[in-house]
Design an enzyme around this catalytic site. Structure first.
Site, PDB file in Angstrom:
ATOM      1  N   ASP A  37      44.411  26.175  36.314  1.00 44.69           N
ATOM      2  CA  ASP A  37      44.809  26.335  37.712  1.00 44.69           C
ATOM      3  C   ASP A  37      43.974  27.458  38.330  1.00 44.69           C
ATOM      4  O   ASP A  37      44.342  28.625  38.264  1.00 44.69           O
ATOM      5  CB  ASP A  37      46.310  26.652  37.773  1.00 44.69           C
ATOM      6  CG  ASP A  37      46.845  26.708  39.196  1.00 44.69           C
ATOM      7  OD1 ASP A  37      46.050  26.594  40.147  1.00 44.69           O
ATOM      8  OD2 ASP A  37      48.070  26.880  39.358  1.00 44.69           O
ATOM      9  N   HIS A  38      42.844  27.088  38.933  1.00 45.99           N
ATOM     10  CA  HIS A  38      41.891  28.060  39.459  1.00 45.99           C
ATOM     11  C   HIS A  38      41.640  27.836  40.952  1.00 45.99           C
ATOM     12  O   HIS A  38      41.720  26.703  41.441  1.00 45.99           O
ATOM     13  CB  HIS A  38      40.545  27.946  38.726  1.00 45.99           C
ATOM     14  CG  HIS A  38      40.468  28.746  37.478  1.00 45.99           C
ATOM     15  ND1 HIS A  38      39.348  29.461  37.118  1.00 45.99           N
ATOM     16  CD2 HIS A  38      41.368  28.958  36.495  1.00 45.99           C
ATOM     17  CE1 HIS A  38      39.557  30.076  35.967  1.00 45.99           C
ATOM     18  NE2 HIS A  38      40.774  29.778  35.575  1.00 45.99           N
ATOM     19  N   GLY A 106      46.943  36.344  35.382  1.00 51.16           N
ATOM     20  CA  GLY A 106      45.854  36.017  36.287  1.00 51.16           C
ATOM     21  C   GLY A 106      44.564  36.779  36.103  1.00 51.16           C
ATOM     22  O   GLY A 106      44.434  37.672  35.273  1.00 51.16           O
ATOM     23  N   GLU A 107      43.591  36.391  36.937  1.00 49.48           N
ATOM     24  CA  GLU A 107      42.284  37.054  36.980  1.00 49.48           C
ATOM     25  C   GLU A 107      41.917  37.331  38.432  1.00 49.48           C
ATOM     26  O   GLU A 107      42.261  36.552  39.328  1.00 49.48           O
ATOM     27  CB  GLU A 107      41.185  36.168  36.363  1.00 49.48           C
ATOM     28  CG  GLU A 107      41.438  35.691  34.961  1.00 49.48           C
ATOM     29  CD  GLU A 107      42.124  34.333  34.940  1.00 49.48           C
ATOM     30  OE1 GLU A 107      42.246  33.688  36.013  1.00 49.48           O
ATOM     31  OE2 GLU A 107      42.568  33.938  33.858  1.00 49.48           O
ATOM     32  N   ASN A 110      40.399  34.570  40.865  1.00 49.37           N
ATOM     33  CA  ASN A 110      41.212  33.610  41.603  1.00 49.37           C
ATOM     34  C   ASN A 110      42.255  34.249  42.505  1.00 49.37           C
ATOM     35  O   ASN A 110      42.688  33.624  43.486  1.00 49.37           O
ATOM     36  CB  ASN A 110      41.930  32.689  40.613  1.00 49.37           C
ATOM     37  CG  ASN A 110      40.964  31.948  39.727  1.00 49.37           C
ATOM     38  OD1 ASN A 110      40.118  31.214  40.213  1.00 49.37           O
ATOM     39  ND2 ASN A 110      41.074  32.163  38.431  1.00 49.37           N
ATOM     40  N   SER A 173      46.922  37.255  25.431  1.00 52.09           N
ATOM     41  CA  SER A 173      45.897  37.580  24.447  1.00 52.09           C
ATOM     42  C   SER A 173      46.079  39.003  23.940  1.00 52.09           C
ATOM     43  O   SER A 173      45.679  39.319  22.820  1.00 52.09           O
ATOM     44  CB  SER A 173      44.492  37.407  25.032  1.00 52.09           C
ATOM     45  OG  SER A 173      44.338  38.193  26.196  1.00 52.09           O
ATOM     46  N   ALA A 177      51.390  41.701  26.459  1.00 55.25           N
ATOM     47  CA  ALA A 177      51.684  40.407  27.071  1.00 55.25           C
ATOM     48  C   ALA A 177      52.401  39.497  26.084  1.00 55.25           C
ATOM     49  O   ALA A 177      53.306  38.741  26.458  1.00 55.25           O
ATOM     50  CB  ALA A 177      50.400  39.750  27.561  1.00 55.25           C
ATOM     51  N   THR A 191      44.519  31.852  23.531  1.00 52.33           N
ATOM     52  CA  THR A 191      43.214  31.307  23.174  1.00 52.33           C
ATOM     53  C   THR A 191      42.662  31.975  21.928  1.00 52.33           C
ATOM     54  O   THR A 191      41.525  31.705  21.538  1.00 52.33           O
ATOM     55  CB  THR A 191      42.213  31.503  24.333  1.00 52.33           C
ATOM     56  OG1 THR A 191      42.106  32.903  24.633  1.00 52.33           O
ATOM     57  CG2 THR A 191      42.668  30.756  25.576  1.00 52.33           C
TER      58      THR A 191
END
Length: 321
Positions: A37-38, A106-107, A110, A173, A177, A191
């Site tokens: 979702d980006h 998030g990042e 985005n 990661s 979190a 990941t």
């Protein structure tokens, strides 16, 4: 028993193609799929970033069995959590019993698009925790208000919801979190084949909950061809996590990737068509504690990968499981 899934890479594929890839993944026997979702792709070469909540509607119409989730949605800036509650409620109604909501912190790539300050990781986790609470509150289907540290909701009511509850998975990661995911989520997405992340997830309250891990692959007729494709479409595999979260534009990712060595990508992505290398990576994820593992085929040749997976990976893995 470990289940295998497939990554719907919205950064690499147009919306109608994603719909057909989901149908094909179900057809060959993958049990689940995650769709990214980006707002932007990681690099301009990847080329796409459709609004995946529309794509999910298309997937609902062409599939019958496969479980589908977001991998992952950030409910703290680009989307208000009250809106995520509504979007996910609709997706759950269209995919009854086979939709889950994957969430993460998030990042910047985005989430900074409205010009808001990009907060540090600890603050984003606090925002995520509050957002999950709001989503769960609104999924009760009653008019609700909420005044929190980060979000406000007034007189909101979600009228379209599925009959069964939507599971929430949280991506992690890092260890903080992972612990938060154990506390607030119904499952983990990661990941990394990192047993310590799983341990912290369990300590936070995640023991017995599902764990989804990702394996990046690039099927091709030769390792050299796969290496070229992987570096062309996914050089960001070599960029460490903190930079992933904080770089704000595709050009920043491209400039950072230009400083890295192409040959190093083999340490992050399974290359070529040696099935034992695929199984080895899957088993590494399983050994770290994952019970659901999804494969991200990088590059345009998805059909070649599907045929390989159908013949070589899925049957062997089921036999070994």
């Amino acid at each position: 028993m470990v289940e295998l899934g497939y990554a719907l890479s919205s950064e690499e594929h147009a919306p109608n193609d994603l719909v057909q890839l989901a149908r094909r993944a179900e057809e060959i026997g993958f049990e689940f799929a995650l769709i990214s979702d980006h707002y932007h792709p990681w690099t301009d070469q990847q080329g796409h970033a459709p609004f995946i909540w529309s794509v999910l509607g298309g997937i609902a119409q062409v599939t019958q069995r496969i479980l589908v989730g977001t991998g992952v949605t950030c409910p703290i800036m680009r989307y208000h959590p009250a809106l995520v509650a509504q979007m996910a409620g609709t997706a759950g109604a269209m995919l009854p019993g086979r939709f889950f909501l994957g969430l993460g912190s998030g990042e910047a790539l985005n989430e900074h698009i409205y010009g808001d300050h990009w907060p540090p990781a600890d603050v984003r986790l606090e925002m995520l925790e509050e957002a999950v609470g709001i989503i769960r509150l609104l999924w009760h289907g009653e008019e609700s208000s909420y005044w929190g540290e980060y979000f406000t909701v007034e007189n909101a009511c979600i009228h379209t919801l599925p009959e069964t509850a939507i599971p929430i998975y949280v991506a992690a990661s890092g260890l903080n979190a992972a612990e938060l995911a154990g506390e607030i989520a119904d499952g983990l997405i990661t990941t990394k084949a990192d047993a310590e992340v799983v341990r912290r997830f369990d300590e936070g309250g995640g023991s017995g909950k599902p764990r989804i891990g990702q394996v990046k692959v690039c099927w091709a007729e030769s390792v050299d061809e796969a290496l070229e494709t992987a570096f062309m479409y996914w050089p960001v595999a070599l960029i460490p996590g903190p930079l992933h979260a904080d770089l704000p534009t595709t050009s920043h990712f491209e400039e950072t990737a230009s400083l890295l060595r192409k040959e190093d990508i083999a340490s992050q992505i399974v290359l070529g068509k040696d099935v034992e290398r695929y199984l080895e990576k899957i088993q590494q994820m399983e050994a770290a504690g994952m019970d659901h593992i999804y494969l991200h085929q990088i590059g345009p040749d998805q059909e070649g990968f599907f045929q390989f997976a159908q013949k070589e990976i899925l049957p062997r893995f089921r036999n070994e499981a």
